[in-house]
Design a protein around this motif. Structure first.
Motif, mmCIF file in Angstrom:
data_model
loop_
_atom_site.group_PDB
_atom_site.id
_atom_site.type_symbol
_atom_site.label_atom_id
_atom_site.label_comp_id
_atom_site.label_asym_id
_atom_site.label_seq_id
_atom_site.Cartn_x
_atom_site.Cartn_y
_atom_site.Cartn_z
ATOM 1 N N GLY A 66 0.699 -1.202 -0.155
ATOM 2 C CA GLY A 66 -0.050 0.378 0.194
ATOM 3 C C GLY A 66 0.886 1.208 -0.078
ATOM 4 O O GLY A 66 0.263 2.477 0.090
ATOM 5 N N ILE A 101 -7.235 2.419 -6.465
ATOM 6 C CA ILE A 101 -7.674 1.615 -5.473
ATOM 7 C C ILE A 101 -8.450 2.356 -4.315
ATOM 8 O O ILE A 101 -8.219 3.312 -3.693
ATOM 9 N N TYR A 111 -2.435 -1.832 2.232
ATOM 10 C CA TYR A 111 -3.521 -2.626 1.483
ATOM 11 C C TYR A 111 -3.874 -3.690 2.065
ATOM 12 O O TYR A 111 -3.220 -4.800 2.632
ATOM 13 N N SER A 169 0.048 -7.540 -4.130
ATOM 14 C CA SER A 169 -0.644 -8.162 -2.843
ATOM 15 C C SER A 169 0.195 -9.038 -2.154
ATOM 16 O O SER A 169 1.062 -10.011 -2.722
ATOM 17 N N ALA A 207 -9.608 -5.568 -0.561
ATOM 18 C CA ALA A 207 -9.209 -4.756 -1.886
ATOM 19 C C ALA A 207 -9.241 -3.338 -1.631
ATOM 20 O O ALA A 207 -9.691 -2.722 -2.585
ATOM 21 N N VAL A 208 -8.865 -2.889 -0.533
ATOM 22 C CA VAL A 208 -8.822 -1.275 -0.227
ATOM 23 C C VAL A 208 -7.455 -0.926 0.355
ATOM 24 O O VAL A 208 -6.929 -1.797 1.146
ATOM 25 N N ILE A 209 -7.531 0.582 0.299
ATOM 26 C CA ILE A 209 -6.379 0.947 1.100
ATOM 27 C C ILE A 209 -6.785 1.520 2.507
ATOM 28 O O ILE A 209 -7.713 2.175 2.429
ATOM 29 N N ALA A 219 -0.398 -4.213 -11.528
ATOM 30 C CA ALA A 219 -1.467 -4.323 -10.507
ATOM 31 C C ALA A 219 -0.464 -4.246 -9.122
ATOM 32 O O ALA A 219 0.672 -4.091 -8.945
ATOM 33 N N VAL A 220 -1.458 -4.273 -7.947
ATOM 34 C CA VAL A 220 -0.914 -3.896 -6.600
ATOM 35 C C VAL A 220 -0.045 -5.381 -6.234
ATOM 36 O O VAL A 220 -0.424 -6.410 -6.853
ATOM 37 N N CYS A 248 -3.974 5.894 -7.184
ATOM 38 C CA CYS A 248 -3.740 4.557 -7.407
ATOM 39 C C CYS A 248 -4.489 3.621 -7.973
ATOM 40 O O CYS A 248 -4.591 2.476 -8.085
ATOM 41 N N TYR A 278 -10.349 3.794 -0.969
ATOM 42 C CA TYR A 278 -9.628 3.947 0.439
ATOM 43 C C TYR A 278 -10.807 3.436 1.438
ATOM 44 O O TYR A 278 -12.219 3.800 0.987
ATOM 45 N N CYS A 335 -7.550 9.333 -3.614
ATOM 46 C CA CYS A 335 -6.047 9.269 -3.536
ATOM 47 C C CYS A 335 -5.429 10.389 -4.642
ATOM 48 O O CYS A 335 -6.127 10.303 -5.832
#
Length: 317
Positions: free
Chosen positions: A117, A180, A136, A203, A141-143, A200-201, A178, A182, A188
């Motif tokens: 994150g 994604i 993250y 993870s 699937a959120v910050i 992608a992030v 980003c 929050y 963001c």
């Protein structure tokens, strides 16, 4: 059930029914109040029971804790090396994006979610520090805009960590956001520092899988995980002489015993102990990526090279 009707086989059957699906210490925690109660009935005057039905009851035995692995500097070097076309060099085949994330991770000791994150606006290259705030949360699937202990922390950045972050951000629009959501609904205005090869992030689950597959390809016998990288940071910092309270703050632990659980006993720690206790020891050449002790010179302090043996051993001066 009347106490005098409880017999030892009844207790054993109950314990056996508790055991499947539970840890050994959980079963003992459940059983302990019952045993204490039964013992109390015997000690009471006059005693309610003449014997405890807990005598001879077999409980699940404690399991020996396996040693948790840490990612050493040598492991990192092997995992990050990529064989050239047609080459026979053994390497971890880490994509360069994951190699940068690993380089940054081992030099900061972040939690996997904190690494995933991390946004560009958390980095301050001039002051050589990063503010650990965004995390993250893979399950949603959120910050989340705060770390585990709900308090931001500022940690120093080594030059190699800065280099890895600069490479990851090179040529990108740092204000693009980003993408994604929050957890608190805030907007963001920055980008994630580290991305997967597909953009992608990174993870924690994918990062763990990538590291383990790289270990298999690199013939590293122990499969490392993101937390092995975190333990590697704590151990490395300890071997370099960083005091435990500083390591605790950097890692975001509320208690020092949590930090102690991450630190491993290494060869560098052994040599450091021998040097501190003024015992003679063998000397060996160390490469630039070797994990040294608190004072690299401590390994030769108070010793003289045995020239007759080509400098291979030392004797106390």
């Amino acid at each position: 059930m009347p106490l005098n009707e409880i017999e030892q086989p009844d207790v054993q059957e109950w314990v056996s029914e508790l055991t499947p699906g539970r840890r050994w210490n959980t079963v003992r925690t459940i059983y302990s109040p019952f045993r204490i109660s039964m013992n109390a009935t015997i000690k009471q005057k006059p005693p309610l029971l003449t014997a405890s039905p807990c005598v001879g009851v077999e409980l699940p035995k404690p399991k020996r804790r396996t040693r948790k692995r840490q990612l050493s500097g040598t492991d990192e070097e092997v995992l990050s090396r990529r064989p050239g076309p047609g080459g026979d060099v053994v390497g971890g085949h880490l994509h360069e994006r994951y190699a940068r994330a690993l380089r940054f991770h081992r030099r900061t000791g972040l939690r996997p979610g904190e690494l995933a994150g991390m946004h560009a606006d958390q980095l301050d290259f001039e002051r050589k520090e990063v503010t650990v705030s965004n995390v993250y949360i893979a399950s949603r699937a959120v910050i989340r805009p705060y770390p585990k202990d709900e308090e931001d922390r500022v940690i120093p950045l080594l030059d190699e960590a800065i280099e890895a972050a600069r490479e990851a951000l090179a040529g990108r629009d740092l204000t693009a956001g980003c993408g994604i959501p929050y957890s608190d609904g805030s907007k963001c205005n920055s980008v994630l520092v580290f991305l997967s090869p597909r953009g992608a992030v990174v993870s924690p689950a994918n990062y763990k899988g990538v590291l383990r597959r790289a270990c298999q390809k690199a013939n590293i016998p122990h499969l490392v995980s993101p937390y092995a990288v975190r333990r590697g940071f704590a151990t490395w910092a300890k071997d370099r002489g960083v005091d435990p309270f500083t390591i605790q703050v950097i890692m975001g632990h509320s208690r020092l015993d949590q930090t102690a659980d991450y630190v491993q006993f290494t060869e560098a720690a052994r040599l450091q102990f021998l040097a501190a206790m003024k015992d003679p020891m063998n000397l060996r050449a160390m490469g630039p990526n070797d994990d040294l002790g608190a004072n690299p010179g401590a390994e030769t302090a108070g010793t003289t090279l045995d020239s007759a043996a080509n400098g291979g051993h030392s004797t106390t001066a």
